[in-house]
Design a protein around this motif. Structure first.
Motif, PDB file in Angstrom:
ATOM      1  N   GLY A  13       0.852  -1.199   0.000  1.00  0.00           N
ATOM      2  CA  GLY A  13       0.000   0.000   0.000  1.00  0.00           C
ATOM      3  C   GLY A  13       0.880   1.239   0.000  1.00  0.00           C
ATOM      4  O   GLY A  13       2.112   1.138   0.106  1.00  0.00           O
ATOM      5  N   SER A  14       0.273   2.416  -0.095  1.00  0.00           N
ATOM      6  CA  SER A  14       1.081   3.631  -0.164  1.00  0.00           C
ATOM      7  C   SER A  14       1.773   3.933   1.157  1.00  0.00           C
ATOM      8  O   SER A  14       2.794   4.612   1.182  1.00  0.00           O
ATOM      9  CB  SER A  14       0.226   4.820  -0.593  1.00  0.00           C
ATOM     10  OG  SER A  14      -0.869   4.966   0.269  1.00  0.00           O
ATOM     11  N   ARG A  77      -1.458  -7.941  -4.440  1.00  0.00           N
ATOM     12  CA  ARG A  77      -2.510  -6.968  -4.727  1.00  0.00           C
ATOM     13  C   ARG A  77      -2.255  -6.415  -6.127  1.00  0.00           C
ATOM     14  O   ARG A  77      -1.123  -6.090  -6.470  1.00  0.00           O
ATOM     15  CB  ARG A  77      -2.414  -5.847  -3.697  1.00  0.00           C
ATOM     16  CG  ARG A  77      -3.478  -4.792  -3.832  1.00  0.00           C
ATOM     17  CD  ARG A  77      -3.187  -3.692  -2.842  1.00  0.00           C
ATOM     18  NE  ARG A  77      -4.233  -2.689  -2.862  1.00  0.00           N
ATOM     19  CZ  ARG A  77      -4.097  -1.497  -2.315  1.00  0.00           C
ATOM     20  NH1 ARG A  77      -2.965  -1.161  -1.729  1.00  0.00           N
ATOM     21  NH2 ARG A  77      -5.090  -0.635  -2.357  1.00  0.00           N
ATOM     22  N   HIS A 107       1.557   3.494  -8.505  1.00  0.00           N
ATOM     23  CA  HIS A 107       1.028   3.227  -7.163  1.00  0.00           C
ATOM     24  C   HIS A 107       1.719   1.990  -6.622  1.00  0.00           C
ATOM     25  O   HIS A 107       2.082   1.086  -7.390  1.00  0.00           O
ATOM     26  CB  HIS A 107      -0.495   3.005  -7.187  1.00  0.00           C
ATOM     27  CG  HIS A 107      -1.065   2.773  -5.824  1.00  0.00           C
ATOM     28  ND1 HIS A 107      -1.416   1.530  -5.360  1.00  0.00           N
ATOM     29  CD2 HIS A 107      -1.304   3.633  -4.811  1.00  0.00           C
ATOM     30  CE1 HIS A 107      -1.868   1.639  -4.115  1.00  0.00           C
ATOM     31  NE2 HIS A 107      -1.808   2.904  -3.760  1.00  0.00           N
ATOM     32  N   VAL A 133      -6.758  -2.628  -8.461  1.00  0.00           N
ATOM     33  CA  VAL A 133      -7.314  -1.281  -8.204  1.00  0.00           C
ATOM     34  C   VAL A 133      -7.999  -0.679  -9.438  1.00  0.00           C
ATOM     35  O   VAL A 133      -8.625   0.365  -9.344  1.00  0.00           O
ATOM     36  CB  VAL A 133      -6.223  -0.309  -7.668  1.00  0.00           C
ATOM     37  CG1 VAL A 133      -5.697  -0.762  -6.331  1.00  0.00           C
ATOM     38  CG2 VAL A 133      -5.084  -0.148  -8.674  1.00  0.00           C
ATOM     39  N   ILE A 155     -10.544   3.962 -10.261  1.00  0.00           N
ATOM     40  CA  ILE A 155      -9.286   3.520  -9.629  1.00  0.00           C
ATOM     41  C   ILE A 155      -9.501   3.614  -8.120  1.00  0.00           C
ATOM     42  O   ILE A 155      -9.640   4.715  -7.582  1.00  0.00           O
ATOM     43  CB  ILE A 155      -8.090   4.392 -10.071  1.00  0.00           C
ATOM     44  CG1 ILE A 155      -7.901   4.291 -11.592  1.00  0.00           C
ATOM     45  CG2 ILE A 155      -6.820   3.972  -9.335  1.00  0.00           C
ATOM     46  CD1 ILE A 155      -6.733   5.098 -12.140  1.00  0.00           C
ATOM     47  N   PHE A 156      -9.569   2.473  -7.477  1.00  0.00           N
ATOM     48  CA  PHE A 156      -9.966   2.488  -6.061  1.00  0.00           C
ATOM     49  C   PHE A 156      -9.570   1.194  -5.360  1.00  0.00           C
ATOM     50  O   PHE A 156      -8.995   0.297  -5.967  1.00  0.00           O
ATOM     51  CB  PHE A 156     -11.475   2.758  -5.959  1.00  0.00           C
ATOM     52  CG  PHE A 156     -12.362   1.603  -6.372  1.00  0.00           C
ATOM     53  CD1 PHE A 156     -12.406   1.155  -7.686  1.00  0.00           C
ATOM     54  CD2 PHE A 156     -13.168   0.966  -5.442  1.00  0.00           C
ATOM     55  CE1 PHE A 156     -13.238   0.095  -8.062  1.00  0.00           C
ATOM     56  CE2 PHE A 156     -13.993  -0.095  -5.803  1.00  0.00           C
ATOM     57  CZ  PHE A 156     -14.021  -0.522  -7.119  1.00  0.00           C
ATOM     58  N   HIS A 157      -9.938   1.104  -4.069  1.00  0.00           N
ATOM     59  CA  HIS A 157      -9.594  -0.069  -3.260  1.00  0.00           C
ATOM     60  C   HIS A 157     -10.621  -1.173  -3.551  1.00  0.00           C
ATOM     61  O   HIS A 157     -11.399  -1.574  -2.680  1.00  0.00           O
ATOM     62  CB  HIS A 157      -9.619   0.290  -1.777  1.00  0.00           C
ATOM     63  CG  HIS A 157      -8.749   1.457  -1.412  1.00  0.00           C
ATOM     64  ND1 HIS A 157      -9.129   2.765  -1.561  1.00  0.00           N
ATOM     65  CD2 HIS A 157      -7.487   1.484  -0.896  1.00  0.00           C
ATOM     66  CE1 HIS A 157      -8.161   3.564  -1.161  1.00  0.00           C
ATOM     67  NE2 HIS A 157      -7.145   2.817  -0.750  1.00  0.00           N
ATOM     68  N   GLY A 187      -7.553   4.773   3.756  1.00  0.00           N
ATOM     69  CA  GLY A 187      -6.175   4.311   3.933  1.00  0.00           C
ATOM     70  C   GLY A 187      -5.236   5.446   3.558  1.00  0.00           C
ATOM     71  O   GLY A 187      -5.575   6.619   3.756  1.00  0.00           O
ATOM     72  N   GLY A 188      -4.072   5.104   2.984  1.00  0.00           N
ATOM     73  CA  GLY A 188      -3.173   6.133   2.474  1.00  0.00           C
ATOM     74  C   GLY A 188      -3.900   6.971   1.433  1.00  0.00           C
ATOM     75  O   GLY A 188      -3.745   8.180   1.333  1.00  0.00           O
ATOM     76  N   GLY A 189      -4.730   6.311   0.619  1.00  0.00           N
ATOM     77  CA  GLY A 189      -5.688   6.969  -0.283  1.00  0.00           C
ATOM     78  C   GLY A 189      -7.086   6.741   0.281  1.00  0.00           C
ATOM     79  O   GLY A 189      -7.286   5.832   1.083  1.00  0.00           O
ATOM     80  N   LEU A 207      -6.672   7.943  -6.678  1.00  0.00           N
ATOM     81  CA  LEU A 207      -5.238   8.137  -6.867  1.00  0.00           C
ATOM     82  C   LEU A 207      -4.887   9.526  -7.367  1.00  0.00           C
ATOM     83  O   LEU A 207      -3.840  10.072  -7.041  1.00  0.00           O
ATOM     84  CB  LEU A 207      -4.772   7.099  -7.891  1.00  0.00           C
ATOM     85  CG  LEU A 207      -3.296   6.864  -7.995  1.00  0.00           C
ATOM     86  CD1 LEU A 207      -2.762   6.309  -6.693  1.00  0.00           C
ATOM     87  CD2 LEU A 207      -3.003   5.898  -9.122  1.00  0.00           C
ATOM     88  N   ARG A 217      -2.715  12.302  -0.186  1.00  0.00           N
ATOM     89  CA  ARG A 217      -3.205  12.813  -1.486  1.00  0.00           C
ATOM     90  C   ARG A 217      -4.078  14.046  -1.329  1.00  0.00           C
ATOM     91  O   ARG A 217      -4.796  14.172  -0.328  1.00  0.00           O
ATOM     92  CB  ARG A 217      -4.004  11.723  -2.210  1.00  0.00           C
ATOM     93  CG  ARG A 217      -3.054  10.655  -2.645  1.00  0.00           C
ATOM     94  CD  ARG A 217      -3.672   9.456  -3.244  1.00  0.00           C
ATOM     95  NE  ARG A 217      -2.762   8.371  -2.908  1.00  0.00           N
ATOM     96  CZ  ARG A 217      -3.060   7.106  -2.842  1.00  0.00           C
ATOM     97  NH1 ARG A 217      -4.276   6.711  -3.150  1.00  0.00           N
ATOM     98  NH2 ARG A 217      -2.166   6.217  -2.486  1.00  0.00           N
TER      99      ARG A 217
HETATM  100  C1  LIG Z   1      -4.856   3.159  -6.188  1.00  0.00           C
HETATM  101  C2  LIG Z   1      -6.100   3.210  -5.338  1.00  0.00           C
HETATM  102  C3  LIG Z   1      -5.960   2.433  -4.082  1.00  0.00           C
HETATM  103  C4  LIG Z   1      -5.189   3.166  -3.024  1.00  0.00           C
HETATM  104  O1  LIG Z   1      -5.242   4.384  -2.921  1.00  0.00           O
HETATM  105  O2  LIG Z   1      -4.508   2.385  -2.161  1.00  0.00           O
HETATM  106  P1  LIG Z   1      -3.652   2.887  -0.866  1.00  0.00           P
HETATM  107  O3  LIG Z   1      -4.588   3.470   0.117  1.00  0.00           O
HETATM  108  O4  LIG Z   1      -3.023   1.623  -0.372  1.00  0.00           O
HETATM  109  O5  LIG Z   1      -2.635   3.856  -1.348  1.00  0.00           O
END
Ligand SMILES: CCCC(=O)OP(=O)(O)O
Ligand SMILES: Nc1ncnc2c1ncn2[C@@H]1O[C@H](COP(=O)(O)OP(=O)(O)O)[C@@H](O)[C@H]1O
Length: 358
Positions: A13-14, A77, A107, A133, A155-157, A187-189, A207, A217
């Motif tokens: 993850g980020s 992932r 990412h 994603v 683009i998402f989780h 999360g990070g995003g 993203l 972000r």
């Molecule tokens: C790329 C979208 C998913 C995302 O933002 O994951 P993180 O929260 O792990 O960065």
């Protein structure tokens, strides 16, 4: 006797690297290594983090006495590939080259398939990715941005949003495919998705400057001001991109990507930290409200998940604004590791065929 498959799951993850090992559905190791903004931002490209993340994984397995030769499959992932339908995909040469280049952007999840392949290939076992994603189930109407040259993207989780929506559905005695849910992954995003009868028909691009701001972000910005900043001569394109993703959100305002640290700052009386953290909760609540409109108010539950859902105060700030929409269910952390393992198990058990990425 039921055959036991040992699965290694890797989730970059980020802000973290999560690693888990399962014997069938039973977890025998599950660990999260958190990475600070300083540690991550020193790498120019995501691919540059490859050696660092690989070492973290191998050290963790070694420190926990896991003999990698006993593993039957590795699952990562899935990252920013071309838009595809959900499911389990075999890691292929085409996938590896698209992940390395980042066909849809940069990412940490791009490293999931690459790392899974690297470890699996040495052991001569299969490697997969699950629900990457870029899973795209958006309604056509949701793709329209307001500027013909620009199309909105999904683009998402996806992995976690779908996994926790299924948990919520089962908690309510429903089928995922029979209900409507709004899921906010924090999360990070941050992504907030409208799930209608098993499909994510609208979701912010987590993203690239859409939706709420997040630990690292900027989220959506006033476009006129952003355009001025881009042409101000003060920044290169790469610097602007970093301000949107990596050095945006909490990192830009407060110098940290860690929700726990922000909580501590607030406890110690930092008023700026309180305003910013509350603003993040406010923006997430607002996005949940817009998903309620997408679903015409027919919402079985609002689900809050991701690392920041561990923070009860933050969750309360959101609940106070969205409880009128429907029941709010909280799943702190994520169900991603078991969802990855289950994706591989379905294939290894012959219940499903692995899809090809072409
Ligand atoms: C790329 C979208 C998913 C995302 O933002 O994951 P993180 O929260 O792990 O960065
Ligand atoms: N107990 C907690 N309280 C508040 N924030 C937390 C807690 N645990 C994790 N977080 C925050 O959640 C975010 C990471 O969430 P996570 O879903 O693990 O994201 P990612 O997959 O992007 O690394 C970070 O900001 C982290 O500091």
């Amino acid at each position: 006797m039921t055959k036991v498959f040992r699965i290694l799951t890797i989730n970059p993850g980020s802000t973290s690297t999560k690693i888990a090992v399962f014997d069938n559905e039973k977890s025998i190791l599950e660990t999260t290594l958190r990475h600070s903004a300083q540690e991550i931002n020193k790498y120019e490209r995501i691919y540059d983090q490859y050696e660092f993340r690989k070492q973290v994984i191998l050290d963790t397995l070694n420190d926990n006495g896991i003999n990698i030769t006993k593993i039957n499959a590795v699952v990562g992932r899935g990252g920013l590939l071309k838009p595809i339908e959900g499911g389990t995909y075999k890691v292929s040469e085409k996938m590896l080259s698209d992940l390395e280049v980042g066909v849809l952007g940069e990412h940490a999840s791009n490293l999931g398939g690459i790392l899974a392949n690297e470890i699996a290939k040495q052991l001569d076992i299969p490697s997969f990715i699950v629900d990457p994603v870029v899973v795209d189930e958006m309604d056509d109407i949701a793709r329209i941005s307001g500027m013909p040259e620009i199309e909105r993207k999904s683009i998402f989780h996806a992995l976690n949003q779908k996994a926790v929506a299924r948990c919520a559905a089962s908690e309510l005695g429903k089928k995922y495919e029979g209900g409507n849910f709004i899921v906010a992954h924090m999360g990070g995003g941050v992504s907030v998705g409208a799930h209608r009868k098993g499909k994510v028909v609208d979701v912010n691009n987590a993203l690239d400057g859409e939706g709420p701001f997040s630990p690292e972000r900027s989220g959506g910005l006033p476009v006129g001001d952003l355009a001025k900043l881009c042409f101000s001569g003060k920044y290169t394109i790469d610097e602007i991109k970093k301000r949107i993703k990596g050095k945006g959100g909490l990192v830009a305002y407060l110098g940290t990507n860690d929700g726990r640290e922000v909580g501590k700052m607030i406890e110690e009386g930092d008023k700026k930290a309180e305003l910013i953290y509350k603003a993040m909760a406010y923006q997430i609540a607002k996005e949940i409200g817009s998903c309620a409109a997408v679903l015409k108010g027919e919402v079985d539950a609002v689900v809050l998940t991701g690392g920041i859902a561990y923070d009860k105060t933050f969750v309360k700030w959101i609940k106070d604004r969205v409880a009128f929409i429907g029941e709010v269910i909280v799943y702190p952390g994520e169900e991603e590791m078991i969802a990855l393992a289950q994706g591989a198990l379905r294939v290894l058990r012959g219940e499903e065929e692995a899809k090809e990425y072409i």
